[in-house]
Design a protein around this motif. Structure first.
Motif, PDB file in Angstrom:
ATOM      1  N   GLY A  73       0.843  -1.192   0.000  1.00 13.98           N
ATOM      2  CA  GLY A  73       0.000   0.000   0.000  1.00 13.98           C
ATOM      3  C   GLY A  73       0.870   1.231   0.000  1.00 13.98           C
ATOM      4  N   ARG A  74       0.569   2.139  -0.922  1.00  8.12           N
ATOM      5  CA  ARG A  74       1.296   3.410  -1.021  1.00  8.12           C
ATOM      6  C   ARG A  74       0.267   4.522  -1.166  1.00  8.12           C
ATOM      7  NH1 ARG A  74       4.830   0.058  -3.916  1.00  8.12           N
ATOM      8  NH2 ARG A  74       6.977   0.296  -3.244  1.00  8.12           N
ATOM      9  N   VAL A  75       0.654   5.711  -0.770  1.00  7.34           N
ATOM     10  CA  VAL A  75      -0.248   6.845  -0.955  1.00  7.34           C
ATOM     11  C   VAL A  75      -0.372   7.082  -2.445  1.00  7.34           C
ATOM     12  CG1 VAL A  75      -0.538   9.299  -0.540  1.00  7.34           C
ATOM     13  CG2 VAL A  75       0.390   7.869   1.256  1.00  7.34           C
ATOM     14  N   TRP A  76      -1.376   6.903  -3.070  1.00 12.70           N
ATOM     15  CA  TRP A  76      -2.735   6.487  -2.912  1.00 12.70           C
ATOM     16  C   TRP A  76      -3.050   5.377  -3.871  1.00 12.70           C
ATOM     17  CZ3 TRP A  76      -1.752  11.911  -2.965  1.00 12.70           C
ATOM     18  CH2 TRP A  76      -1.841  12.505  -1.706  1.00 12.70           C
ATOM     19  N   LEU A 143      -5.261  13.123   1.290  1.00 14.92           N
ATOM     20  CA  LEU A 143      -6.178  13.794   0.367  1.00 14.92           C
ATOM     21  C   LEU A 143      -6.656  12.923  -0.780  1.00 14.92           C
ATOM     22  CD1 LEU A 143      -4.532  17.326   0.176  1.00 14.92           C
ATOM     23  CD2 LEU A 143      -6.609  16.656   1.372  1.00 14.92           C
ATOM     24  N   GLY A 144      -5.855  11.990  -1.241  1.00 12.12           N
ATOM     25  CA  GLY A 144      -6.254  11.141  -2.353  1.00 12.12           C
ATOM     26  C   GLY A 144      -6.822   9.799  -1.919  1.00 12.12           C
ATOM     27  N   HIS A 145      -7.194   9.678  -0.661  1.00 11.99           N
ATOM     28  CA  HIS A 145      -7.704   8.419  -0.124  1.00 11.99           C
ATOM     29  C   HIS A 145      -8.864   7.859  -0.951  1.00 11.99           C
ATOM     30  CE1 HIS A 145      -9.377   5.474   2.630  1.00 11.99           C
ATOM     31  NE2 HIS A 145     -10.502   6.141   2.629  1.00 11.99           N
ATOM     32  N   HIS A 146      -9.741   8.725  -1.395  1.00 12.64           N
ATOM     33  CA  HIS A 146     -10.926   8.269  -2.140  1.00 12.64           C
ATOM     34  C   HIS A 146     -10.575   7.640  -3.489  1.00 12.64           C
ATOM     35  CE1 HIS A 146     -10.103  12.269  -3.686  1.00 12.64           C
ATOM     36  NE2 HIS A 146     -10.800  11.939  -4.758  1.00 12.64           N
ATOM     37  N   THR A 147      -9.341   7.838  -3.965  1.00 11.56           N
ATOM     38  CA  THR A 147      -8.937   7.248  -5.244  1.00 11.56           C
ATOM     39  C   THR A 147      -8.187   5.923  -5.064  1.00 11.56           C
ATOM     40  OG1 THR A 147      -6.801   8.403  -5.311  1.00 11.56           O
ATOM     41  CG2 THR A 147      -8.715   9.551  -6.242  1.00 11.56           C
ATOM     42  N   MET A 148      -7.945   5.529  -3.822  1.00 16.50           N
ATOM     43  CA  MET A 148      -7.149   4.326  -3.560  1.00 16.50           C
ATOM     44  C   MET A 148      -8.040   3.096  -3.650  1.00 16.50           C
ATOM     45  SD  MET A 148      -4.517   3.638  -0.513  1.00 16.50           S
ATOM     46  CE  MET A 148      -3.548   2.155  -0.432  1.00 16.50           C
ATOM     47  N   ALA A 149      -7.967   2.441  -4.791  1.00 19.40           N
ATOM     48  CA  ALA A 149      -8.770   1.241  -5.023  1.00 19.40           C
ATOM     49  C   ALA A 149      -8.035   0.335  -5.999  1.00 19.40           C
ATOM     50  CB  ALA A 149     -10.138   1.615  -5.582  1.00 19.40           C
ATOM     51  N   GLY A 150      -8.457  -0.884  -6.024  1.00 15.99           N
ATOM     52  CA  GLY A 150      -7.918  -1.871  -6.940  1.00 15.99           C
ATOM     53  C   GLY A 150      -8.966  -2.949  -7.130  1.00 15.99           C
ATOM     54  N   LYS A 151      -8.546  -4.109  -7.630  1.00 18.86           N
ATOM     55  CA  LYS A 151      -9.508  -5.200  -7.776  1.00 18.86           C
ATOM     56  C   LYS A 151      -8.810  -6.535  -7.722  1.00 18.86           C
ATOM     57  CE  LYS A 151      -9.596  -4.743 -12.809  1.00 18.86           C
ATOM     58  NZ  LYS A 151     -10.434  -4.521 -13.969  1.00 18.86           N
ATOM     59  N   VAL A 152      -9.575  -7.518  -7.269  1.00 24.53           N
ATOM     60  CA  VAL A 152      -9.152  -8.902  -7.288  1.00 24.53           C
ATOM     61  C   VAL A 152     -10.021  -9.589  -8.336  1.00 24.53           C
ATOM     62  CG1 VAL A 152      -8.961 -11.051  -5.984  1.00 24.53           C
ATOM     63  CG2 VAL A 152      -8.485  -8.860  -4.857  1.00 24.53           C
ATOM     64  N   VAL A 153      -9.394 -10.167  -9.351  1.00 22.49           N
ATOM     65  CA  VAL A 153     -10.116 -10.860 -10.413  1.00 22.49           C
ATOM     66  C   VAL A 153      -9.961 -12.352 -10.158  1.00 22.49           C
ATOM     67  CG1 VAL A 153     -10.303 -11.241 -12.897  1.00 22.49           C
ATOM     68  CG2 VAL A 153      -9.663  -8.983 -12.024  1.00 22.49           C
ATOM     69  N   VAL A 154     -11.099 -13.018 -10.001  1.00 22.95           N
ATOM     70  CA  VAL A 154     -11.117 -14.460  -9.774  1.00 22.95           C
ATOM     71  C   VAL A 154     -11.614 -15.128 -11.056  1.00 22.95           C
ATOM     72  CG1 VAL A 154     -12.027 -16.324  -8.348  1.00 22.95           C
ATOM     73  CG2 VAL A 154     -11.554 -14.089  -7.319  1.00 22.95           C
ATOM     74  N   ARG A 155     -10.822 -16.051 -11.588  1.00 20.63           N
ATOM     75  CA  ARG A 155     -11.173 -16.731 -12.855  1.00 20.63           C
ATOM     76  C   ARG A 155     -11.485 -18.186 -12.623  1.00 20.63           C
ATOM     77  NH1 ARG A 155      -7.322 -13.725 -17.206  1.00 20.63           N
ATOM     78  NH2 ARG A 155      -8.123 -11.726 -16.676  1.00 20.63           N
TER      79      ARG A 155
END
Length: 155
Positions: A73-76, A143-155
């Motif tokens: 995890g890194r800002v942001w 300040l950029g917390h709301h942009t910190m997202a990702g995804k887990v793709v399960v196949r």
């Protein structure tokens, strides 16, 4: 005389609530196996780029049906921003933070831990349903917390 009756009623109600909460805590710990994550290891957050396994974040197969997903995890942002794993495999998320306190929550699962600078966090989950799961930071990290997202793709 009425005052004492009300005091007794509140004492009994308070004790009952306390007993119910203690029972729920014991049930969660014993029957559901919910535990606080322990301190697995420590790393120097300033040297993550040269410290294995955080020098190469991503997914690695560790056994026939087991994978390790190394996350920083890194800002942001999360590194890597997308984690791809097969369904019905045990995925151990190994994470830490490079800078400040971050949350690590995989939507629609019980994966919900904190990424603390200098501390390695591990949590294992098995994804039974294929699809995309939202990965969010649930700890305010700036300040950029709301942009910190990702995804887990399960196949």
């Amino acid at each position: 005389m009425k005052v004492h009756t009300y005091e007794k009623a509140f004492l009994v109600a308070g004790a009952a609530v306390l007993i119910v909460c203690m029972a729920a805590l014991a049930y969660a710990a014993v029957a559901l196996g919910i535990q606080l994550p322990g301190r697995v290891a420590e790393v120097d957050p300033r040297r993550l780029a040269t410290t294995a396994p955080f020098d190469h974040p991503g997914v690695r197969q560790t056994g026939p049906a087991s994978y390790a997903a190394v996350v920083v995890g890194r800002v942001w942002s999360f590194d890597p921003p997308t984690i791809v794993v097969p369904r019905d495999a045990d995925v151990t998320f190994v994470g830490t933070s490079a800078d400040v306190l971050h949350g690590f929550h995989v939507g629609d699962t019980r994966v919900n831990v904190m990424l603390i600078p200098g501390q390695v966090t591990r949590v294992t989950h098995r994804f039974h349903e294929p699809g995309e799961y939202l990965l969010l930071c649930h700890e305010y990290c700036g300040l950029g917390h709301h942009t910190m997202a990702g995804k887990v793709v399960v196949r």
